[in-house]
Design a protein around this motif. Structure first.
Motif, PDB file in Angstrom:
ATOM      1  N   LEU A   1       0.857  -1.103   0.098  1.00  0.00           N
ATOM      2  CA  LEU A   1      -0.045   0.041   0.004  1.00  0.00           C
ATOM      3  C   LEU A   1       0.827   1.343   0.094  1.00  0.00           C
ATOM      4  N   TRP A   2       0.673   2.101  -1.018  1.00  0.00           N
ATOM      5  CA  TRP A   2       1.395   3.258  -1.153  1.00  0.00           C
ATOM      6  C   TRP A   2       0.872   4.504  -0.607  1.00  0.00           C
ATOM      7  N   MET A   3       1.375   5.111   0.273  1.00  0.00           N
ATOM      8  CA  MET A   3       0.722   6.488   0.942  1.00  0.00           C
ATOM      9  C   MET A   3       0.965   7.645   0.185  1.00  0.00           C
TER      10      MET A   3
ATOM     11  N   LYS B   1       1.897   5.139  10.328  1.00  0.00           N
ATOM     12  CA  LYS B   1       2.345   4.007  10.980  1.00  0.00           C
ATOM     13  C   LYS B   1       0.897   3.339  11.815  1.00  0.00           C
ATOM     14  N   ALA B   2       0.180   4.126  11.986  1.00  0.00           N
ATOM     15  CA  ALA B   2      -1.175   3.263  12.632  1.00  0.00           C
ATOM     16  C   ALA B   2      -1.828   2.248  11.726  1.00  0.00           C
ATOM     17  N   ILE B   3      -1.630   2.766  10.250  1.00  0.00           N
ATOM     18  CA  ILE B   3      -2.440   1.889   9.266  1.00  0.00           C
ATOM     19  C   ILE B   3      -1.283   0.567   9.126  1.00  0.00           C
ATOM     20  N   ALA B   4      -0.141   1.037   9.334  1.00  0.00           N
ATOM     21  CA  ALA B   4       0.881  -0.123   9.303  1.00  0.00           C
ATOM     22  C   ALA B   4       0.414  -1.406  10.577  1.00  0.00           C
TER      23      ALA B   4
ATOM     24  N   TYR C   1      17.519  -8.862   1.319  1.00  0.00           N
ATOM     25  CA  TYR C   1      16.642  -9.401   2.320  1.00  0.00           C
ATOM     26  C   TYR C   1      17.232  -9.181   3.582  1.00  0.00           C
ATOM     27  N   GLN C   2      16.648  -8.745   4.781  1.00  0.00           N
ATOM     28  CA  GLN C   2      16.635  -8.622   6.010  1.00  0.00           C
ATOM     29  C   GLN C   2      15.884  -9.668   6.859  1.00  0.00           C
ATOM     30  N   ALA C   3      16.210 -10.581   7.558  1.00  0.00           N
ATOM     31  CA  ALA C   3      15.701 -11.793   8.103  1.00  0.00           C
ATOM     32  C   ALA C   3      15.068 -11.100   9.570  1.00  0.00           C
ATOM     33  N   ASP C   4      15.867 -10.073  10.057  1.00  0.00           N
ATOM     34  CA  ASP C   4      15.533  -9.588  11.198  1.00  0.00           C
ATOM     35  C   ASP C   4      14.993  -8.237  11.338  1.00  0.00           C
ATOM     36  N   ALA C   5      14.323  -7.615  10.183  1.00  0.00           N
ATOM     37  CA  ALA C   5      13.728  -6.488  10.059  1.00  0.00           C
ATOM     38  C   ALA C   5      12.782  -6.202  11.222  1.00  0.00           C
ATOM     39  N   PRO C   6      12.779  -5.000  11.481  1.00  0.00           N
ATOM     40  CA  PRO C   6      11.899  -4.746  12.627  1.00  0.00           C
ATOM     41  C   PRO C   6      10.272  -4.378  12.137  1.00  0.00           C
ATOM     42  N   CYS C   7       9.589  -5.607  11.888  1.00  0.00           N
ATOM     43  CA  CYS C   7       8.250  -5.569  11.192  1.00  0.00           C
ATOM     44  C   CYS C   7       7.490  -5.019  12.459  1.00  0.00           C
ATOM     45  N   PRO C   8       6.433  -4.124  11.792  1.00  0.00           N
ATOM     46  CA  PRO C   8       5.388  -3.815  12.953  1.00  0.00           C
ATOM     47  C   PRO C   8       4.361  -5.172  13.087  1.00  0.00           C
TER      48      PRO C   8
ATOM     49  N   ILE D   1      14.375   3.227   7.987  1.00  0.00           N
ATOM     50  CA  ILE D   1      13.713   4.298   7.511  1.00  0.00           C
ATOM     51  C   ILE D   1      12.259   3.829   7.196  1.00  0.00           C
ATOM     52  N   TYR D   2      12.227   2.933   6.378  1.00  0.00           N
ATOM     53  CA  TYR D   2      10.946   2.731   5.906  1.00  0.00           C
ATOM     54  C   TYR D   2       9.885   2.189   6.863  1.00  0.00           C
ATOM     55  N   LEU D   3      10.330   1.348   7.787  1.00  0.00           N
ATOM     56  CA  LEU D   3       9.548   0.978   9.066  1.00  0.00           C
ATOM     57  C   LEU D   3       9.409   1.975  10.109  1.00  0.00           C
ATOM     58  N   THR D   4       9.978   3.149   9.772  1.00  0.00           N
ATOM     59  CA  THR D   4       9.719   4.238  10.736  1.00  0.00           C
ATOM     60  C   THR D   4       8.483   5.450  10.095  1.00  0.00           C
ATOM     61  N   GLU D   5       9.031   5.467   8.986  1.00  0.00           N
ATOM     62  CA  GLU D   5       8.344   6.525   8.177  1.00  0.00           C
ATOM     63  C   GLU D   5       7.270   6.083   7.426  1.00  0.00           C
ATOM     64  N   PHE D   6       7.080   4.822   6.926  1.00  0.00           N
ATOM     65  CA  PHE D   6       6.135   4.171   6.206  1.00  0.00           C
ATOM     66  C   PHE D   6       5.645   4.762   4.803  1.00  0.00           C
TER      67      PHE D   6
END
Length: 568
Positions: free
Chosen positions: A307-309, A323-326, A358-365, A519-524
């Motif tokens: 989903l692109w914001m 972030k809430a959407i994520a 690929y990052q196996a330990d990415a900080p996914c929401p 950055i992506y998982l902070t700014e979304f």
């Protein structure tokens, strides 16, 4: 590196960089591919019919970024390098893949040389040589032309053609370690015929009739104009000057633009088509029930559905909203219900097949609707009597736009309920893929879309700058040149793009990608829903049909397709 937009996609066990580092020492010039299969010896003849879900736009290299233009272009143009069904790269009309080791690249990664095979010709019999490449690169770099992809090409500051016209040396304004990946498969990697287009102004080329029905190409097939109608049907026939002896096998391929996914299923049930790629996975069981056809999942996934914001919408400029959407998205339900299980969990833009990337330990929401509600409360977004949040006159009321595929409509339904649970209203809009990718996304007008859903597919490298760096934001004057449809700009991310592009060291590149993910998982700017596994259907009388995970995807080896007894 650019990515393909799908109406598109998933896409390997090895990225281009991995191939270059691990495999190139064993790669020489690739002649005619091995074509013998367990079904017998290939034979010539036959008409293959392929339904396509969206119109392709331009059929000139660099003229369109949709997967459907690319897969037709692969039949029309012989690229400098081509990928296979495993995402590995081979020389096409070149004799080798340039590396520092073989002298094709300098140690500073700022000078690259491409060597062409001798005696190449265009479909009208005129010679194809390095002059065509020099002309093409200059044209692609001209803003008046409106190239859809600029990564790599835009960094060429000068070129030198050898006296025998069999090689071209390109001097770059900065080091680019993945430079070759910009030239894999027919679009964007194939040249234009100089003798056809040199007399045209660059801004006239994509407006010419050749943009829709090119009459001079160099691939395994060429357009049969009297059986083709732009944006409706493209019939291609064997090119007698194709560089690979004895190929292609087929007499003809008919690419039919159908737009409606229900039409594809009906055509399969009526045994009217030979193949279709990128099936609506919500209908996979119906396809499996048709005798005489086989359903094939992609061998290797290499893309992501997201989903692109659209940050042209003031409410979506608030990172708390994004972030809430994520936090509100139920990824498990999307995979199980909408994708029918044909997807993997993913929260970044780099699936496990892309290494580095690929990052196996990415900080996914985490899926946390309660936390999302609390975040919006704290940010001052207050629910009104209708349950929709608002702040300072802005309402969280968005148009959520995507294509007409059935599983995407199911995605929308699930996400719409997820967002309603946190006080966000969405109006669902579905539009044909050609309109969505050709008009809706590049314009980026709030009210046309606020949240856009589509899949992106990598083209032989994990570089994602063409979708996310500041320079990739389409402008009002020029909707070409980038795919940053979030209209998001982050200078720290831009610096990291330059870092990962300026080296071939996997560890350095992976470190840059990890920082980008943070950055992506902070700014979304986008929210990844899952990693799709794309699915095809093909007649059992058809052979060597092996869609690839990247680039041209369905038609990566189109010159190798053949049918039992020459009857498709």
């Amino acid at each position: 590196m650019f990515k393909r937009l799908k109406a598109r996609s998933l896409k390997v066990t090895f990225s281009l960089l991995s191939v270059l580092i691990l495999l190139l020492s064993a790669c020489g010039p690739q002649g005619t591919p091995t074509t013998t299969t367990s079904n017998g010896q290939p034979v010539k003849g036959g008409t293959w019919i392929d339904d396509i879900i969206a119109a392709p736009g331009s059929l000139l290299p660099q003229g369109s970024d949709t997967t459907y233009s690319v897969l037709i272009d692969q039949a029309l143009y012989a690229p400098l390098f081509y990928g296979d069904s495993n995402g590995q790269v081979h020389p096409g009309i070149t004799t080798e893949i340039p590396t520092v080791a073989n002298g094709g690249a300098t140690k500073d990664l700022k000078t690259w040389t491409f060597k062409l095979r001798p005696n190449l010709k265009w479909s009208d019999g005129q010679p194809l040589n390095a002059d065509d490449l020099a002309f093409s690169f200059k044209t692609y770099n001209d803003p008046k032309f409106g190239a859809k992809f600029t990564t790599g090409f835009a960094d060429i500051v000068s070129t030198n053609v050898s006296s025998d016209k069999l090689s071209i040396t390109m001097h770059l304004d900065k080091p680019i370690g993945n430079f070759v990946s910009n030239f894999v498969d027919a679009n964007p990697g194939a040249p234009l015929p100089k003798h056809i287009f040199a007399s045209m102004s660059p801004d006239a080329i994509l407006k010419s009739s050749d943009s829709q029905l090119p009459h001079v190409t160099n691939g395994p097939f060429m357009i049969k104009a009297d059986e083709s109608t732009a944006q409706q049907q493209y019939t291609v026939v064997r090119n007698p000057y194709y560089y690979q002896p004895g190929l292609p096998y087929l007499d003809k391929i008919v690419f039919r633009i159908v737009n409606n996914p229900d039409t594809i299923l009906k055509d399969v049930q009526a045994h009217e088509i030979t193949s279709n790629w990128f099936l609506d996975v919500s209908k996979v069981d119906a396809y499996k029930a048709v005798s005489g056809y086989t359903v094939l999942p992609d061998k290797v996934p290499a893309g992501y559905e997201a989903l692109w914001m659209n940050q042209n919408n003031p409410a979506l400029k608030d990172v708390n909203v994004r972030k809430a959407i994520a936090m509100a998205i139920d990824h498990d339900k999307l995979i199980a219900v909408a994708r029918n299980g044909y997807a993997t969990k993913l929260c970044t833009d780099h699936p496990a097949s892309l290494v580095p990337g690929y990052q196996a330990d990415a900080p996914c929401p985490k899926f946390d609707p309660a936390g999302a509600n609390a975040l919006l409360d704290q940010a001052g977004w207050v629910k009104g009597s209708d349950g929709v949040r608002a702040k300072n006159g802005l309402r969280l009321d968005f148009k959520y736009t995507t294509t007409t595929l059935g599983w995407r409509k199911t995605d929308q339904s699930i996400v719409q309920q997820n967002l309603a649970n946190i006080g966000i209203k969405t109006t669902l809009v579905n539009t044909p893929g050609s309109t969505f990718f050709g008009q809706v996304l590049p314009q980026g007008k709030p009210g046309t879309y606020d949240i856009a859903e589509y899949e992106q597919t990598y083209s032989y490298d994990a570089d994602d700058s063409s979708s996310l760096d500041c320079a990739a934001i389409p402008s009002a004057a020029n909707s070409f040149g980038g795919q940053n449809y979030a209209f998001w700009c982050n200078k720290q991310a831009d610096a990291l793009f330059n870092q990962e592009l300026s080296t071939t060291d996997p560890a350095v590149r992976q470190d840059a990608f990890n920082k980008l993910h943070q950055i992506y998982l902070t700014e979304f700017p986008f929210i990844t829903e899952y990693g799709p596994v794309d699915v095809s259907v093909v007649k059992n009388t058809a052979h060597n049909y092996a869609p690839g995970p990247m680039g041209a995807q369905e038609t990566v080896n189109v010159w190798d397709w053949w049918c039992t007894g020459g009857q498709c």
